[in-house]
Design an enzyme around this catalytic site. Structure first.
Site, mmCIF file in Angstrom:
data_model
loop_
_atom_site.group_PDB
_atom_site.id
_atom_site.type_symbol
_atom_site.label_atom_id
_atom_site.label_comp_id
_atom_site.label_asym_id
_atom_site.label_seq_id
_atom_site.Cartn_x
_atom_site.Cartn_y
_atom_site.Cartn_z
ATOM 1 N N LYS A 164 54.002 36.763 46.860
ATOM 2 C CA LYS A 164 55.346 36.905 47.578
ATOM 3 C C LYS A 164 56.727 36.105 47.422
ATOM 4 O O LYS A 164 57.727 36.454 47.219
ATOM 5 C CB LYS A 164 54.804 36.703 49.116
ATOM 6 C CG LYS A 164 56.344 36.371 49.883
ATOM 7 C CD LYS A 164 55.991 35.941 51.454
ATOM 8 C CE LYS A 164 57.386 35.562 51.918
ATOM 9 N NZ LYS A 164 57.579 35.430 53.328
ATOM 10 N N GLN B 165 45.931 31.606 39.817
ATOM 11 C CA GLN B 165 44.971 30.514 40.597
ATOM 12 C C GLN B 165 45.832 29.221 41.193
ATOM 13 O O GLN B 165 47.124 29.536 41.645
ATOM 14 C CB GLN B 165 43.887 30.023 39.567
ATOM 15 C CG GLN B 165 42.958 31.016 39.159
ATOM 16 C CD GLN B 165 43.439 32.076 38.054
ATOM 17 O OE1 GLN B 165 43.950 31.841 36.944
ATOM 18 N NE2 GLN B 165 43.336 33.318 38.324
ATOM 19 N N THR C 181 38.415 39.973 45.259
ATOM 20 C CA THR C 181 37.187 40.425 45.335
ATOM 21 C C THR C 181 36.551 40.855 46.849
ATOM 22 O O THR C 181 35.611 41.138 47.121
ATOM 23 C CB THR C 181 36.285 39.050 45.062
ATOM 24 O OG1 THR C 181 36.667 38.116 45.741
ATOM 25 C CG2 THR C 181 36.377 38.832 43.486
ATOM 26 N N LYS D 179 51.442 32.855 46.271
ATOM 27 C CA LYS D 179 52.500 33.119 45.031
ATOM 28 C C LYS D 179 53.179 34.107 44.802
ATOM 29 O O LYS D 179 54.308 34.402 44.556
ATOM 30 C CB LYS D 179 51.627 32.583 43.781
ATOM 31 C CG LYS D 179 51.182 31.184 43.722
ATOM 32 C CD LYS D 179 50.510 31.109 42.347
ATOM 33 C CE LYS D 179 49.014 31.602 42.190
ATOM 34 N NZ LYS D 179 48.053 31.238 43.265
ATOM 35 N N SER E 93 52.719 29.224 57.325
ATOM 36 C CA SER E 93 52.780 28.386 58.681
ATOM 37 C C SER E 93 52.704 29.133 59.879
ATOM 38 O O SER E 93 52.231 28.631 60.607
ATOM 39 C CB SER E 93 54.443 27.916 58.439
ATOM 40 O OG SER E 93 54.631 27.862 57.158
ATOM 41 N N ASP F 55 45.514 31.343 45.994
ATOM 42 C CA ASP F 55 45.566 32.239 47.241
ATOM 43 C C ASP F 55 46.700 31.444 48.021
ATOM 44 O O ASP F 55 46.769 31.545 49.387
ATOM 45 C CB ASP F 55 44.424 32.464 48.012
ATOM 46 C CG ASP F 55 43.371 32.973 47.194
ATOM 47 O OD1 ASP F 55 43.647 33.949 46.290
ATOM 48 O OD2 ASP F 55 42.164 32.228 47.074
ATOM 49 N N GLU F 56 47.675 30.765 47.331
ATOM 50 C CA GLU F 56 48.696 30.007 48.384
ATOM 51 C C GLU F 56 49.846 31.134 48.545
ATOM 52 O O GLU F 56 50.723 30.807 49.552
ATOM 53 C CB GLU F 56 49.362 28.951 47.607
ATOM 54 C CG GLU F 56 48.352 27.890 47.148
ATOM 55 C CD GLU F 56 47.819 28.014 45.958
ATOM 56 O OE1 GLU F 56 47.975 29.065 45.367
ATOM 57 O OE2 GLU F 56 47.307 27.141 45.274
ATOM 58 N N GLY G 128 45.041 37.780 41.954
ATOM 59 C CA GLY G 128 45.454 38.871 42.948
ATOM 60 C C GLY G 128 46.640 38.253 43.822
ATOM 61 O O GLY G 128 46.468 37.740 44.794
ATOM 62 N N HIS G 129 47.574 38.794 43.254
ATOM 63 C CA HIS G 129 49.038 38.454 43.752
ATOM 64 C C HIS G 129 49.491 39.585 44.847
ATOM 65 O O HIS G 129 49.955 40.633 44.282
ATOM 66 C CB HIS G 129 50.094 38.176 42.630
ATOM 67 C CG HIS G 129 49.634 36.854 41.914
ATOM 68 N ND1 HIS G 129 50.412 36.369 40.857
ATOM 69 C CD2 HIS G 129 48.462 36.066 42.163
ATOM 70 C CE1 HIS G 129 49.844 35.138 40.574
ATOM 71 N NE2 HIS G 129 48.771 34.936 41.292
ATOM 72 N N GLY H 17 55.419 34.822 57.032
ATOM 73 C CA GLY H 17 54.796 35.980 57.100
ATOM 74 C C GLY H 17 54.710 36.604 55.640
ATOM 75 O O GLY H 17 55.557 36.061 54.820
ATOM 76 N N ARG I 156 36.157 38.716 48.981
ATOM 77 C CA ARG I 156 35.063 37.683 49.732
ATOM 78 C C ARG I 156 35.646 37.084 50.639
ATOM 79 O O ARG I 156 37.148 36.581 50.421
ATOM 80 C CB ARG I 156 34.786 36.499 48.457
ATOM 81 C CG ARG I 156 33.996 37.191 47.737
ATOM 82 C CD ARG I 156 33.206 36.354 46.687
ATOM 83 N NE ARG I 156 34.396 35.997 45.614
ATOM 84 C CZ ARG I 156 34.468 34.933 44.757
ATOM 85 N NH1 ARG I 156 33.204 34.270 44.422
ATOM 86 N NH2 ARG I 156 35.346 34.743 43.988
HETATM 87 P P1 IMP Z 1 36.718 32.665 37.468
HETATM 88 O O1 IMP Z 1 38.163 32.344 37.152
HETATM 89 O O2 IMP Z 1 36.510 34.220 37.829
HETATM 90 O O3 IMP Z 1 35.847 32.353 36.315
HETATM 91 O O4 IMP Z 1 36.180 32.115 38.745
HETATM 92 C C1 IMP Z 1 36.257 30.567 38.900
HETATM 93 C C2 IMP Z 1 36.370 29.924 40.051
HETATM 94 O O5 IMP Z 1 37.921 30.121 40.242
HETATM 95 C C3 IMP Z 1 35.877 30.966 41.390
HETATM 96 O O6 IMP Z 1 35.493 29.742 42.130
HETATM 97 C C4 IMP Z 1 36.838 31.678 41.633
HETATM 98 O O7 IMP Z 1 36.647 32.152 43.095
HETATM 99 C C5 IMP Z 1 38.140 30.818 41.584
HETATM 100 N N1 IMP Z 1 39.274 31.641 41.199
HETATM 101 C C6 IMP Z 1 39.515 32.466 40.138
HETATM 102 N N2 IMP Z 1 40.736 33.062 40.312
HETATM 103 C C7 IMP Z 1 41.184 32.993 41.564
HETATM 104 C C8 IMP Z 1 42.269 33.160 42.183
HETATM 105 O O8 IMP Z 1 43.159 33.890 41.884
HETATM 106 N N3 IMP Z 1 42.405 32.621 43.382
HETATM 107 C C9 IMP Z 1 41.516 31.908 43.977
HETATM 108 N N4 IMP Z 1 40.449 31.503 43.376
HETATM 109 C C10 IMP Z 1 40.467 32.042 42.162
#
Ligand code: IMP
Length: 420
Positions: free
Chosen positions: A17, A221, A298, A15, A329, A12-13, A39-40, A411, A300
């Site tokens: 964008k 990730q 998700t 990427k 930033s 979630d850095e 989720g990009h 942004g 969350r």
């Molecule tokens: P999984 O990859 O769905 O098995 O999840 C394993 C861990 O990696 C969990 O803590 C997820 O929240 C985290 N995770 C997986 N994919 C992402 C991503 O794209 N962004 C942030 N966290 C992720």
């Protein structure tokens, strides 16, 4: 020549964008690991798109997009993504290429993911429940199905054999499920995918490289979720680091040129696991609110905290980062103080090395405090125009980590970017 772009934190850095901003310089964008757990998010012309499996170069007409062998693909999810991109006017039959060797996420993999997380109870990983871990387990266990298999007349038979093993596992975990709810959509999506280019991607990508085409390998990730170097077992199931681009695309290490490392000006994490600089307080709430820190996949709420330099240095080391990019930033505007952790105190020992047993011990971050800034950074396009307080903060970060920050994102829109 291949450049790699990847996240240096827990994902979630931002990427999506950055890849989108970098893409005009490349002929090919290729995903090398992960799957629809990613989720990009991309924003342009006032519209927002979230890509899970398709590479982020898809909205640039000239760009070839490859889903590499290291990726795991859920046909149902991929069909939805393809349909959305098609609605936006993209011709995916022309510029989407899928590796025959990418593994398939079956409906039973998703169920096994849910059953295994439920079984772990309070020790759950906090997985995205997209079936990622069971699919990679089958890959390593040499019993997975691959995209190329969908073209085999025996595919249904192969599917049945795999699903039968998963059903036994689900039953042993006393998990309630109704597979009939999921299978029709799966087989429909499998048929749908057959109309796209399913290829021997390692040949195609090496051929493109030998013809002088520029390839951008897009990580998913983040480094701290790497299966080997992340905070195991609270990680994802693939190698998210630069090395993963070689195995996930079939390219040799000497082809890799630049490595763009992306970090957020603060930290976030979704799911369980250690997070030394986490702020479970008003500051954390404010970061979550201002940074819209809710999962793109998700929904969350993300855990939030201050920038953590020991983990950042670790990630730079593992990836061989040549170019640093700082995102979000603008979110730090309006904080009286901005904190950065540059060392840890572990039982009275001062260190900037990540300990093996990070999950079991108390790590106390040592912070440097900087004066905050109130200016809105989103309209700024030149580094010189940024507030001095921001520059002090960035100077410190660069000095500590020993690599210059070449791009600062202020942004979500393509335009909201400062190139130094
Ligand atoms: P999984 O990859 O769905 O098995 O999840 C394993 C861990 O990696 C969990 O803590 C997820 O929240 C985290 N995770 C997986 N994919 C992402 C991503 O794209 N962004 C942030 N966290 C992720």
């Amino acid at each position: 020549m291949v450049d790699v772009v990847l996240g240096l934190q827990w994902g979630d850095e931002g990427k999506g964008k950055i890849v989108d901003v970098l893409t005009p310089k490349y002929d090919v964008v290729a995903r090398f690991q992960g799957g629809p757990n990613a989720g990009h998010s991309l924003e342009f012309n006032g519209k927002k798109f979230v890509l899970n499996t398709i590479p982020s170069g898809i909205f640039h007409e000239h760009c070839i997009n490859i889903i590499g062998n290291g990726v795991v693909i859920d046909p149902v999810q991929l069909k939805k993504e393809i349909e959305k991109a098609t609605e936006a006017g993209v011709d995916l039959k022309k510029n989407l290429f899928i590796s025959q060797k990418a593994h398939l996420i079956l409906p039973t993999h998703r169920l096994v993911d849910a059953a295994s997380e439920a079984h772990k109870g309070e020790h759950k990983i906090g997985s995205t429940l997209r079936g990622i871990s069971p699919t990679y387990q089958d890959k390593i266990g040499r019993s997975g199905l691959r995209i190329g298999d969908i073209l085999n007349p025996n595919f249904k038979h192969k599917y049945e054999a795999a699903a039968q093993i998963h059903r036994k596992l689900l039953d042993s975990l006393n998990f309630n499920y109704n597979l009939a709810e999921h299978e029709p959509a799966f087989f429909e999506a499998v048929e749908f995918i057959k109309q796209f280019k399913i290829i021997n991607s390692e040949y195609v990508i090496n051929d493109l490289i030998s013809k002088g085409k520029k390839v951008l390998a897009e990580g998913a990730q983040g480094t701290l979720l790497d299966i080997d170097f992340g905070s195991y077992p609270f990680v994802t199931s693939s190698n998210t680091i630069t090395g993963g681009a070689c195995t996930g695309l079939g390219i040799a290490p000497q082809q890799i040129n630049k490595v763009y490392g992306i970090f957020k000006a603060y930290c976030t994490r979704v799911g369980s696991g250690p997070f030394p600089t986490e702020q479970i307080n008003e500051t954390g709430e404010k970061l979550r609110k201002l940074g819209h820190e809710f999962g793109a996949t998700t929904g969350r709420p993300r855990r939030t905290g201050w920038l953590d330099l020991p983990t950042l240095k670790y990630s730079i080391m593992l990836n061989g980062v040549t170019d640093l990019i700082c995102t979000k930033s603008d979110v730090l505007s309006g904080f009286d103080d901005v904190l950065v952790c540059n060392q840890y105190n572990i039982d009275g020992q001062i260190t900037s090395e990540l300990p093996f047993n990070l999950n079991d011990i108390q790590v106390n971050p040592i912070y440097q405090t900087f004066n905050g800034w109130n200016e809105d950074l989103t309209k700024i396009r030149k580094y010189a125009d940024l507030p001095d307080t921001f520059k002090n903060y960035m100077d410190f970060v660069e000095k500590e980590i020993g690599v210059g920050v070449g791009v600062i994102s202020v942004g979500p829109d393509r335009e909201e970017t400062i190139m130094r």
